[in-house]
Design a protein around this motif. Sequence first.
Motif, mmCIF file in Angstrom:
data_model
loop_
_atom_site.group_PDB
_atom_site.id
_atom_site.type_symbol
_atom_site.label_atom_id
_atom_site.label_comp_id
_atom_site.label_asym_id
_atom_site.label_seq_id
_atom_site.Cartn_x
_atom_site.Cartn_y
_atom_site.Cartn_z
ATOM 1 N N ALA A 10 17.222 27.039 19.948
ATOM 2 C CA ALA A 10 17.645 25.705 19.509
ATOM 3 C C ALA A 10 18.995 25.371 20.132
ATOM 4 C CB ALA A 10 17.741 25.644 17.994
ATOM 5 N N HIS A 11 19.336 24.091 20.090
ATOM 6 C CA HIS A 11 20.653 23.597 20.477
ATOM 7 C C HIS A 11 21.398 23.228 19.203
ATOM 8 C CE1 HIS A 11 19.869 23.244 24.797
ATOM 9 N NE2 HIS A 11 18.676 22.767 24.491
ATOM 10 N N PRO A 12 22.707 23.230 19.214
ATOM 11 C CA PRO A 12 23.444 22.731 18.044
ATOM 12 C C PRO A 12 23.073 21.266 17.785
ATOM 13 C CG PRO A 12 24.925 23.829 19.582
ATOM 14 C CD PRO A 12 23.598 23.723 20.251
ATOM 15 N N GLY A 13 23.258 20.806 16.560
ATOM 16 C CA GLY A 13 22.882 19.452 16.181
ATOM 17 C C GLY A 13 23.653 18.377 16.913
ATOM 18 N N ASP A 14 24.896 18.669 17.331
ATOM 19 C CA ASP A 14 25.708 17.654 18.005
ATOM 20 C C ASP A 14 25.535 17.657 19.525
ATOM 21 O OD1 ASP A 14 26.923 20.052 18.459
ATOM 22 O OD2 ASP A 14 28.919 19.426 17.803
ATOM 23 N N ALA A 15 24.644 18.497 20.038
ATOM 24 C CA ALA A 15 24.409 18.537 21.490
ATOM 25 C C ALA A 15 23.706 17.251 21.936
ATOM 26 C CB ALA A 15 23.555 19.752 21.857
ATOM 27 N N THR A 16 24.102 16.751 23.092
ATOM 28 C CA THR A 16 23.475 15.545 23.640
ATOM 29 C C THR A 16 23.052 15.800 25.085
ATOM 30 O OG1 THR A 16 25.630 14.685 24.292
ATOM 31 C CG2 THR A 16 24.759 13.948 22.179
ATOM 32 N N PRO A 17 21.910 15.267 25.477
ATOM 33 C CA PRO A 17 21.461 15.467 26.864
ATOM 34 C C PRO A 17 22.241 14.558 27.817
ATOM 35 C CG PRO A 17 19.887 14.124 25.679
ATOM 36 C CD PRO A 17 20.935 14.537 24.683
ATOM 37 N N GLU A 18 22.345 15.014 29.041
ATOM 38 C CA GLU A 18 23.012 14.226 30.092
ATOM 39 C C GLU A 18 22.046 14.046 31.251
ATOM 40 O OE1 GLU A 18 26.553 16.311 31.137
ATOM 41 O OE2 GLU A 18 27.444 16.091 29.135
ATOM 42 N N TYR A 33 20.001 19.057 28.610
ATOM 43 C CA TYR A 33 21.180 19.512 27.886
ATOM 44 C C TYR A 33 22.041 20.343 28.836
ATOM 45 C CZ TYR A 33 19.206 17.828 23.558
ATOM 46 O OH TYR A 33 18.714 17.017 22.578
ATOM 47 N N PRO A 34 23.347 20.069 28.893
ATOM 48 C CA PRO A 34 24.193 20.790 29.839
ATOM 49 C C PRO A 34 24.359 22.275 29.482
ATOM 50 C CG PRO A 34 25.524 19.304 28.507
ATOM 51 C CD PRO A 34 24.086 19.043 28.169
ATOM 52 N N GLN A 35 24.364 22.586 28.196
ATOM 53 C CA GLN A 35 24.495 23.981 27.766
ATOM 54 C C GLN A 35 23.109 24.576 27.545
ATOM 55 O OE1 GLN A 35 27.455 25.473 27.635
ATOM 56 N NE2 GLN A 35 28.382 23.541 28.281
ATOM 57 N N PRO A 36 22.905 25.838 27.885
ATOM 58 C CA PRO A 36 21.596 26.453 27.628
ATOM 59 C C PRO A 36 21.367 26.602 26.122
ATOM 60 C CG PRO A 36 23.150 28.092 28.413
ATOM 61 C CD PRO A 36 23.833 26.773 28.513
ATOM 62 N N HIS A 37 20.096 26.614 25.741
ATOM 63 C CA HIS A 37 19.782 26.797 24.326
ATOM 64 C C HIS A 37 20.150 28.210 23.892
ATOM 65 C CE1 HIS A 37 16.259 29.037 25.623
ATOM 66 N NE2 HIS A 37 15.938 28.012 26.401
ATOM 67 N N THR A 38 20.240 28.405 22.603
ATOM 68 C CA THR A 38 20.580 29.702 22.038
ATOM 69 C C THR A 38 19.611 30.006 20.901
ATOM 70 O OG1 THR A 38 22.381 31.017 21.125
ATOM 71 C CG2 THR A 38 22.286 28.719 20.453
ATOM 72 N N THR A 39 19.762 31.131 20.243
ATOM 73 C CA THR A 39 18.848 31.513 19.169
ATOM 74 C C THR A 39 19.376 31.022 17.817
ATOM 75 O OG1 THR A 39 19.938 33.638 18.810
ATOM 76 C CG2 THR A 39 18.125 33.581 20.426
ATOM 77 N N LEU A 40 18.472 30.955 16.851
ATOM 78 C CA LEU A 40 18.882 30.579 15.499
ATOM 79 C C LEU A 40 19.888 31.592 14.950
ATOM 80 C CD1 LEU A 40 15.473 29.500 13.886
ATOM 81 C CD2 LEU A 40 17.185 28.076 15.027
ATOM 82 N N PRO A 83 15.653 22.015 17.766
ATOM 83 C CA PRO A 83 14.785 23.067 18.300
ATOM 84 C C PRO A 83 14.511 22.847 19.783
ATOM 85 C CG PRO A 83 13.921 22.217 16.250
ATOM 86 C CD PRO A 83 15.051 21.329 16.643
ATOM 87 N N ALA A 84 14.513 23.926 20.561
ATOM 88 C CA ALA A 84 14.429 23.809 22.015
ATOM 89 C C ALA A 84 13.101 24.295 22.584
ATOM 90 C CB ALA A 84 15.583 24.586 22.649
ATOM 91 N N ASN A 85 12.030 24.144 21.860
ATOM 92 C CA ASN A 85 10.724 24.517 22.376
ATOM 93 C C ASN A 85 10.283 23.487 23.409
ATOM 94 O OD1 ASN A 85 7.910 24.843 22.711
ATOM 95 N ND2 ASN A 85 7.771 25.844 20.723
ATOM 96 N N ARG A 86 9.709 23.928 24.490
ATOM 97 C CA ARG A 86 9.327 22.980 25.544
ATOM 98 C C ARG A 86 8.168 22.079 25.147
ATOM 99 N NH1 ARG A 86 6.269 26.725 29.976
ATOM 100 N NH2 ARG A 86 4.881 27.708 28.506
ATOM 101 N N HIS A 87 7.449 22.418 24.074
ATOM 102 C CA HIS A 87 6.316 21.601 23.643
ATOM 103 C C HIS A 87 6.719 20.509 22.647
ATOM 104 C CE1 HIS A 87 3.647 24.248 25.774
ATOM 105 N NE2 HIS A 87 4.135 25.288 25.124
ATOM 106 N N ILE A 88 7.988 20.456 22.297
ATOM 107 C CA ILE A 88 8.451 19.433 21.362
ATOM 108 C C ILE A 88 8.655 18.126 22.117
ATOM 109 C CG2 ILE A 88 10.325 18.747 19.820
ATOM 110 C CD1 ILE A 88 10.711 21.677 19.152
ATOM 111 N N ARG A 89 8.111 17.065 21.562
ATOM 112 C CA ARG A 89 8.229 15.757 22.197
ATOM 113 C C ARG A 89 9.671 15.261 22.131
ATOM 114 N NH1 ARG A 89 3.744 11.350 21.710
ATOM 115 N NH2 ARG A 89 2.741 13.245 22.383
ATOM 116 N N ARG A 90 10.172 14.795 23.251
ATOM 117 C CA ARG A 90 11.546 14.293 23.325
ATOM 118 C C ARG A 90 11.561 12.773 23.159
ATOM 119 N NH1 ARG A 90 15.273 17.849 26.431
ATOM 120 N NH2 ARG A 90 14.210 19.828 26.632
#
Length: 190
Positions: A10-18, A33-40, A83-90
Amino acid sequence: MRGHEATTTAHPGDATPERPPYSGQGRPPVSAYPQPHTTLRALALAAGQTATRTVTWRQGSKATKHNPRAEMRSQFLALRVRPANRHIRRAADGSLPECRLLVEWPPDSAEPTDYWLSTLPTDTPLRELVQIAKIRWRVEHDYRELKDGLGLDHFEGRNYLGWHRHVTLASLAQAFCTLLRLDPKAPAPA
């Protein structure tokens, strides 16, 4: 609300894509997202155990010297994550949907033990989130009562209509038993 592994990303809640600038050649770049995702687990550890709050979610049945009222309680933490799953609709801007991460971090544990992701409204109180996450015990108890006490697993018919009637009657019996259990005026069982 679903339980998840500590390794779910997942990404933190305040993360924004660029969106990188378009060079004019090839496909236009997509937002990322500029920062890579991390684990819960990493997100919970970053928040720290000091951010947890003690929550009591129900009355237990085993009173002890240290817990005479048999309260079921632990420490919990709620964080906003994406959540940073690739199957999640953006969304159209490339952002991932925001949800709440509920983390159980017992006071005697070095790190969190359980993780749940919730899409309930953001103003849902922490105690209500915990009660919903911990309701699994009630579901398992009711299923065991349905199966063993009310005969849900005794059907030996051969057609769908008979099975459907059997399940319906067992479910009605379960609802009746629940109403009796919740009725304060009902006489105690002998």
